[in-house]
Design an enzyme around this catalytic site. Structure first.
Site, PDB file in Angstrom:
ATOM      1  N   GLU A 202     -36.815  -0.912  29.296  1.00 47.71           N
ATOM      2  CA  GLU A 202     -35.958   0.145  29.859  1.00 47.71           C
ATOM      3  C   GLU A 202     -36.343   1.485  29.256  1.00 47.71           C
ATOM      4  O   GLU A 202     -36.722   1.549  28.084  1.00 47.71           O
ATOM      5  CB  GLU A 202     -34.494  -0.124  29.508  1.00 47.71           C
ATOM      6  CG  GLU A 202     -33.959  -1.421  30.027  1.00 47.71           C
ATOM      7  CD  GLU A 202     -32.510  -1.606  29.617  1.00 47.71           C
ATOM      8  OE1 GLU A 202     -31.634  -1.090  30.329  1.00 47.71           O
ATOM      9  OE2 GLU A 202     -32.259  -2.229  28.578  1.00 47.71           O
ATOM     10  N   ASP A 221     -27.554  -8.633  23.314  1.00 43.29           N
ATOM     11  CA  ASP A 221     -27.248  -7.864  24.535  1.00 43.29           C
ATOM     12  C   ASP A 221     -28.127  -8.300  25.709  1.00 43.29           C
ATOM     13  O   ASP A 221     -27.662  -8.336  26.846  1.00 43.29           O
ATOM     14  CB  ASP A 221     -27.471  -6.366  24.256  1.00 43.29           C
ATOM     15  CG  ASP A 221     -27.154  -5.499  25.473  1.00 43.29           C
ATOM     16  OD1 ASP A 221     -26.075  -5.692  26.053  1.00 43.29           O
ATOM     17  OD2 ASP A 221     -27.989  -4.642  25.832  1.00 43.29           O
ATOM     18  N   HIS A 226     -29.639 -12.370  30.038  1.00 46.23           N
ATOM     19  CA  HIS A 226     -30.604 -12.097  31.110  1.00 46.23           C
ATOM     20  C   HIS A 226     -31.963 -12.764  30.878  1.00 46.23           C
ATOM     21  O   HIS A 226     -32.516 -13.397  31.765  1.00 46.23           O
ATOM     22  CB  HIS A 226     -30.830 -10.588  31.261  1.00 46.23           C
ATOM     23  CG  HIS A 226     -29.562  -9.790  31.328  1.00 46.23           C
ATOM     24  ND1 HIS A 226     -28.457 -10.229  31.997  1.00 46.23           N
ATOM     25  CD2 HIS A 226     -29.231  -8.570  30.823  1.00 46.23           C
ATOM     26  CE1 HIS A 226     -27.494  -9.327  31.899  1.00 46.23           C
ATOM     27  NE2 HIS A 226     -27.935  -8.308  31.177  1.00 46.23           N
TER      28      HIS A 226
END
Ligand code: BG6
Length: 470
Positions: A202, A221, A226
């Site tokens: 990101e 996180d 994910h």
């Protein structure tokens, strides 16, 4: 399909960035029932008019007034304090007249009292459903405690744990590609596959979420949910049928086959980093300085101890403040069994590679060797070439659109089951314990780079050649 959505955390960041935009799109496309209604719940003492003005100010530039009017026609704002179960029950019991989906877009420390309040209001009786946002715990023990609270009032079939990556069309396409093509399924195993890379990079930083991030870090996180869900879809056995439990059974088996990280493996199989001041997209940005021992970048080499994947490394890399926003899966195949061409060709030879880019664009590339690009007289002059497919999705949807529809319909396939969450936490706990015992350092990297220098062995070459390494 249920026709009531109770949205808790209605003035939060997720609601304004994704949940209300998703609802606007679903209303625009007439995908919600005629009598669909939304109860927006948050702590602020707004009335309907104040809530509408607040949301209009945030979304007004992106949507026409008529679209927002349609949303507001169906939405009622109710102030409620989730930490006070009795007051919450008093405020919400009038909505128990029809089966509802309650969506908790709130921190997990409110789950227990929210459940008590919802139950007292009559809003958890079957066939009502509960949707939960992550984080679902901080480690296995806290995840199990959350689960025990949920199970005291709900059945697993009523619980919808969101991992928004599962709602992304290109993530679903991983299963379609794998299981819909002889070409891939026949070679989807250790004899033909050298390694698998899963990258979620990101450009965004931690901005505005420093407190949360300082407690969780990239491991909790991004990897716990994910990245491990992506790994599970890529590595699971083909399910006997494409139904909810067949798919979730296979995902759980793979997650349970992950080899626990040990302190002695931590140095070779992991790297942690934290971004410092740097430049991203031409903008100077500040480093993450909230805590010294929390990572904003993680690289892991995961091993799946089962028949199909023995000895094949799965490299998982995720980081904030990288040079480009790139999520992709790269499957690298083994070299051909016997080399028939010359020594120059051998030097040029590249392993076959399937590269599926999930975002920002949706592309599929298959790296092959061929002689088409060489001289017209020699079939032996091999060169790397690539079959490229750029997908033009009919409509780009926010992942939450699909997930909301599925929750309203009661389809749990794209939601994570209790035992998957547990298996994922068990492995994550082994990583954090290994880091603690081995004293794995968090290494600095400048914002706008591909992580600390020590991360080099975790990054696939495709990222450096195509992904815009700066
Ligand atoms: C969230 C994480 O779950 O996913 C964020 O909490 C992260 O830190 C985000 O930025 C990434 O999602 P996407 O859909 O933008 O890749």
């Amino acid at each position: 399909m249920h026709n009531s959505l109770l949205l808790f955390g209605a003035t939060g960041d997720l609601a304004q960035r994704y949940l209300f935009p998703s609802l606007l799109h679903l209303l625009r496309d007439r995908l919600l029932p005629e009598d669909f209604r939304i109860v927006a719940i948050a702590r602020s003492e707004h009335d309907d008019a104040a809530f509408q003005a607040w949301l209009r100010e945030r979304l007004g530039d992106d949507y026409e007034a008529a679209a927002l009017d349609e949303l507001f026609r169906r939405t009622q704002y109710v102030p409620a304090d989730l930490s006070d179960a009795d007051a919450m029950a008093a405020a919400l019991s009038r909505f128990a007249d029809r089966p509802a989906v309650s969506y908790l877009s709130t921190p997990p420390n409110l789950f227990a009292s929210a459940c008590r309040g919802l139950e007292a209001a009559g809003l958890l009786a079957p066939p009502s459903r509960l949707v939960l946002e992550k984080p679902l715990g901080h480690d296995l023990a806290s995840a199990q405690a959350i689960d025990a609270t949920l199970k005291s009032t709900l059945d697993e079939s009523q619980i919808f744990r969101i991992d928004h990556y599962l709602g992304k069309a290109p993530v679903q396409n991983l299963l379609a590609l794998r299981l819909g093509n002889t070409l891939f399924e026949a070679v989807w195993e250790r004899r033909w596959i050298e390694s698998v890379d899963i990258i979620v990079a990101e450009t965004a930083g931690v901005d505005g979420r420093e407190g949360y991030y300082a407690d969780y870090g990239a491991l909790r996180d991004m990897v716990q949910n994910h990245m491990l869900q992506l790994l599970a879809l890529i590595a699971m056995e083909p399910p006997a049928a494409m139904d909810t439990d067949s798919i979730r059974d296979e995902k759980r088996k793979v997650l349970r086959a992950l080899r626990p990280m040990t302190p002695s493996a931590a140095a070779a199989d992991s790297v942690r980093g934290r971004y410092r001041d740097g430049v991203v997209d031409g903008q100077a940005v500040k480093g993450f300085s909230h805590r010294d021992d929390v990572e904003t970048f993680v690289g892991l080499r995961a091993w799946i101890d089962n028949w199909r994947w023995a000895g094949v490394p799965f490299r998982l890399v995720t980081g904030k403040r990288m040079p480009s926003r790139t999520s992709e899966v790269v499957v690298t195949f083994k070299p051909v069994t016997h080399w028939l061409f010359g020594p120059d060709e051998r030097k040029r030879a590249r392993a076959n590679q399937l590269r599926v880019r999930l975002q920002p664009e949706e592309t599929i590339e298959l790296g092959l060797m061929g002689s088409l690009a060489a001289s017209e007289w020699s079939a032996n002059e091999l060169q790397p070439m690539s079959l490229d497919l750029a997908m033009q999705p009919p409509k780009r949807r926010i992942a939450y659109e699909r997930l909301m529809i599925d929750a309203l319909k009661g389809d749990q396939t794209l939601f994570v089951r209790d035992d998957e969450v547990e298996a994922a936490w068990r492995w994550i706990d082994s990583v954090s314990a290994a880091w603690r015992e081995a004293g794995t350092p968090v290494r600095d990297y400048p914002a706008g780079s591909w992580g600390p220098l020590e991360a080099q062995p975790f990054l696939p070459r495709t990222l450096t050649t195509h992904g815009g390494r700066k």
